[in-house]
Structure formats: structure tokens, C-alpha cells
Design a protein around this motif. Structure first.
Motif, short mmCIF file in Angstrom:
data_model
loop_
_atom_site.label_atom_id
_atom_site.label_comp_id
_atom_site.label_asym_id
_atom_site.label_seq_id
_atom_site.Cartn_x
_atom_site.Cartn_y
_atom_site.Cartn_z
N ARG A 130 2.35 18.82 34.41
CA ARG A 130 1.84 19.47 33.28
C ARG A 130 2.78 20.60 33.26
O ARG A 130 2.36 21.46 33.74
CB ARG A 130 0.36 19.69 33.07
N THR A 131 3.73 20.73 32.30
CA THR A 131 4.69 21.74 32.49
C THR A 131 4.17 23.44 31.95
O THR A 131 4.32 24.27 32.19
CB THR A 131 5.99 21.75 31.88
N ASP A 132 3.04 22.90 30.78
CA ASP A 132 2.44 23.91 30.40
C ASP A 132 1.37 24.25 31.13
O ASP A 132 0.96 25.64 30.96
CB ASP A 132 1.72 23.26 29.02
N LEU A 133 1.09 23.92 32.19
CA LEU A 133 0.11 24.52 33.49
C LEU A 133 0.78 24.92 34.33
O LEU A 133 0.24 25.53 35.45
CB LEU A 133 -1.08 23.43 33.54
N GLY A 134 2.35 25.21 34.13
CA GLY A 134 3.02 25.57 35.47
C GLY A 134 3.13 24.89 36.61
O GLY A 134 3.72 25.28 37.56
N GLU A 135 2.78 23.55 36.48
CA GLU A 135 3.29 22.46 37.49
C GLU A 135 4.58 22.31 37.89
O GLU A 135 5.01 21.69 38.92
CB GLU A 135 2.35 21.38 37.20
N LEU A 136 5.53 22.75 37.14
CA LEU A 136 6.89 22.61 37.46
C LEU A 136 7.56 23.62 38.23
O LEU A 136 8.31 23.46 38.87
CB LEU A 136 7.80 22.50 35.99
N ASP A 137 6.65 24.89 38.45
CA ASP A 137 6.97 25.85 39.27
C ASP A 137 7.12 25.47 40.93
O ASP A 137 6.14 24.89 41.09
CB ASP A 137 6.06 26.83 39.04
N GLY A 138 8.08 25.79 41.13
CA GLY A 138 8.48 25.44 42.74
C GLY A 138 8.94 23.98 42.98
O GLY A 138 9.13 23.46 44.22
N TYR A 139 8.98 23.07 41.92
CA TYR A 139 9.26 21.72 42.01
C TYR A 139 10.73 21.47 42.36
O TYR A 139 11.59 22.43 41.86
CB TYR A 139 8.87 20.91 40.88
N ASP A 140 10.91 20.68 43.40
CA ASP A 140 12.16 20.45 43.78
C ASP A 140 13.24 19.64 42.61
O ASP A 140 13.02 18.68 42.55
CB ASP A 140 12.39 19.74 45.15
N LEU A 141 14.14 20.44 42.01
CA LEU A 141 14.79 19.77 40.84
C LEU A 141 15.93 18.77 41.29
O LEU A 141 16.52 18.14 40.37
CB LEU A 141 15.22 20.85 39.88
N SER A 154 5.81 23.69 19.26
CA SER A 154 7.00 23.85 18.87
C SER A 154 8.13 24.20 20.21
O SER A 154 7.79 25.24 20.78
CB SER A 154 7.42 24.62 17.64
N VAL A 155 9.41 23.76 20.06
CA VAL A 155 10.19 24.15 21.01
C VAL A 155 10.55 25.58 20.70
O VAL A 155 10.92 26.72 21.52
CB VAL A 155 11.79 23.53 20.83
N ASN A 156 10.24 26.28 19.48
CA ASN A 156 10.35 27.65 19.09
C ASN A 156 9.27 28.60 19.37
O ASN A 156 9.50 29.56 18.96
CB ASN A 156 10.66 27.55 17.60
N ASP A 157 8.15 27.91 19.74
CA ASP A 157 6.81 28.59 20.15
C ASP A 157 7.21 29.78 21.27
O ASP A 157 7.98 29.21 22.31
CB ASP A 157 5.63 28.12 20.28
N PRO A 158 6.77 31.05 21.19
CA PRO A 158 6.96 31.90 22.36
C PRO A 158 6.03 31.68 23.53
O PRO A 158 5.53 32.50 23.99
CB PRO A 158 6.85 33.09 21.69
N LEU A 159 6.41 30.37 24.16
CA LEU A 159 5.75 30.19 25.14
C LEU A 159 6.79 30.19 26.69
O LEU A 159 7.80 29.59 26.62
CB LEU A 159 5.23 28.78 25.31
N PRO A 160 6.06 30.89 27.65
CA PRO A 160 7.05 31.11 28.76
C PRO A 160 7.50 29.94 29.36
O PRO A 160 8.66 29.63 30.02
CB PRO A 160 6.41 32.02 29.74
N ILE A 188 8.18 26.95 27.93
CA ILE A 188 9.33 26.35 27.48
C ILE A 188 10.57 26.52 27.96
O ILE A 188 11.42 25.83 28.28
CB ILE A 188 9.12 26.43 25.77
N GLY A 189 10.97 28.08 27.96
CA GLY A 189 12.13 28.32 28.49
C GLY A 189 12.37 27.73 29.81
O GLY A 189 13.62 27.47 30.22
N ALA A 190 11.17 27.90 30.78
CA ALA A 190 11.56 27.23 32.19
C ALA A 190 11.89 25.79 32.11
O ALA A 190 12.74 25.09 32.89
CB ALA A 190 10.06 27.45 32.95
N GLU A 191 11.23 25.14 31.34
CA GLU A 191 11.37 23.52 31.31
C GLU A 191 12.75 23.18 30.51
O GLU A 191 13.39 22.46 31.01
CB GLU A 191 10.29 22.85 30.16
N VAL A 192 13.28 23.83 29.56
CA VAL A 192 14.60 23.81 29.24
C VAL A 192 15.84 23.96 30.23
O VAL A 192 16.49 23.36 30.45
CB VAL A 192 14.81 24.57 27.87
#
Length: 234
Positions: free
Chosen positions: A33-44, A58-64, A66-70
Motif C-alpha cells: 500500500r503505497t499510500d500507507l508508506g509501505e514502499l519506503d525502504g523497499y528494494d526497487l 488524482s495523480v495531481n493531488d498534493p499527496l507526498p 504520489i511523488g515517491a511512487e512516480v
């Protein structure tokens, strides 16, 4: 961790039929769940295949996040990882490829007819599809085509229904992952968001009519996409 990564953004937009396909193929997968920060620290550098699911934001929403996922998607693109995006996931892929995502003047909802574009007939992502088919839709945003992308399909209400970029990226505007259960849940829990007076939206009764047959046909559409995605990775 596993070699297959699925990114989700809300509990009611799960992998759906994609998970069924992966279970049937006996392939383990990781859901974050990227909205819950679960991508943080993941080995890309770990995944060999990545799927990106939908969500109401929306991709355009000011959610932090979203930028990390992009940024993560840009890393996967640079690694040449097979990627498949569903609705919001397709829009995130468009953004990662520097294409605009913008609001439509209406919401496209329901079993909408899509048409494979003539120039996409030989695209391997589309080889399993007839000229006309349906995908379940629920979105108010849409993406523009990134530079170098191939335009694959369109619908009466949203021309940019899908694109491929290179041979390993597929972005879809619709929801091929839907199951009967998911359709019923969405039409129950989110019925208050629908407006049947909009010609771009089907009525609930029409969406539910003959639902098992519609979902079976959708499963065939989805499985063609998922087979190619897996074949590219493994």
C-alpha cells in the motif's frame, strides 16, 4: 519479498482478478500500500514485474506518496521492468513518462465499449483482442500520451484508453482486474457518487445486468494482458 510487486492505493482497489491469475500460475507476489508508506525502504532493484492498481485519488493531488511512487516507477522503467497500470496506475505511468494527467468534464463509469485502433493491430499487448470489446470503467481523470508511446484503444467518452511505451510498459485507463464481487461492492458502497443523468455513466441496473457473463468476458481481456506481462518477466 518476491519477484512480482503489486502497488495498491486503497483497500477497495485490490489486485482482483490479477491475484487470481497469479495464484493459478502458482506465482508468489508482494502487495504494498503505497499510500500507507509501505514502499519506503523497499528494494526497487528486486522486482521482475510490477503492476499498479487503481484508486480514487488524482495523480495531481498534493499527496507526498504520489511523488515517491512516480519516482519508483521511473526507476522500474529505467530497469526495463515489465509494468502494467490499471486506471490510476495507468495515469501514474503516464506521469512517470512525463505526460500530463488532467480532469475530464465528466466521469466515465460502466461497461464501456472500446475499439482497438487500426495501427495497434500488430501490437503484442493487443493480439488477444477483437476489434471491439468492453472494459469496466470508473474514472474522472485521463492521461495524455507520452512521447514515443503507441496509442492502443479508445472509447466514445475517453479517447486515450491505453498506450504501450517500448515493449514492456502498458498503461490502461480502465479496470480489467474487476471481479463480480468488486463490481457489486463498488456499486453498493459508492452508489452516491453516481449520476445516471450523465450519458457517460451507465445506470446501476444496467451495470449489474448479466454480470457473470460480462465479468467472464473481462477476465479474458485481462488474462491476455497478464500473460504477456508475465512472459516478458519470466
Amino acid at each position: 519479498m518476491t519477484d512480482i510487486l503489486i502497488l495498491t492505493h486503497v483497500d477497495f482497489c485490490p489486485p482482483g482478478h490479477l491475484a487470481t491469475v497469479l495464484d493459478r500460475e502458482q506465482r508468489d507476489f508482494t502487495v504494498l500500500r503505497t499510500d500507507l508508506g509501505e514502499l519506503d525502504g523497499y528494494d526497487l532493484d528486486r522486482p521482475k514485474a510490477v503492476a499498479i492498481m487503481g484508486g480514487p485519488m488524482s495523480v495531481n493531488d498534493p499527496l507526498p506518496w504520489i511523488g515517491a511512487e512516480v519516482d519508483a516507477l521511473k526507476h522500474f522503467i529505467a530497469r526495463d521492468v515489465p509494468l502494467i497500470g490499471h486506471c490510476l496506475g495507468g495515469q501514474l505511468l503516464a506521469r512517470a513518462l512525463d505526460a500530463p494527467v488532467h480532469r475530464m468534464p465528466y466521469t466515465e463509469v460502466g461497461w464501456q465499449p472500446l475499439e482497438k485502433r487500426a495501427l495497434a493491430t500488430d501490437n503484442p499487448w493487443m493480439a488477444h483482442l477483437p476489434r471491439e470489446f468492453s472494459i469496466f470503467q470508473w474514472h474522472g481523470d485521463t492521461f495524455d500520451l507520452p512521447e514515443g508511446a503507441q496509442w492502443l484503444m479508445d472509447s466514445p467518452w475517453c479517447p486515450n484508453q491505453g498506450f504501450s511505451w517500448g515493449d514492456r510498459v502498458l498503461a490502461l485507463q480502465g479496470h480489467p482486474e474487476m471481479t463480480e464481487e468488486l463490481v457489486r461492492v463498488w456499486l453498493t458502497d459508492w452508489a452516491h457518487l453516481l449520476d445516471e443523468t450523465q450519458p457517460s455513466q451507465q445506470g446501476i441496473a444496467r451495470m449489474l445486468d448479466d454480470l457473470p457473463r460480462k465479468v467472464r468476458a473481462l477476465n479474458q481481456v485481462a488474462e491476455g494482458f497478464y500473460r504477456r506481462w508475465l512472459d516478458l518477466a519470466f
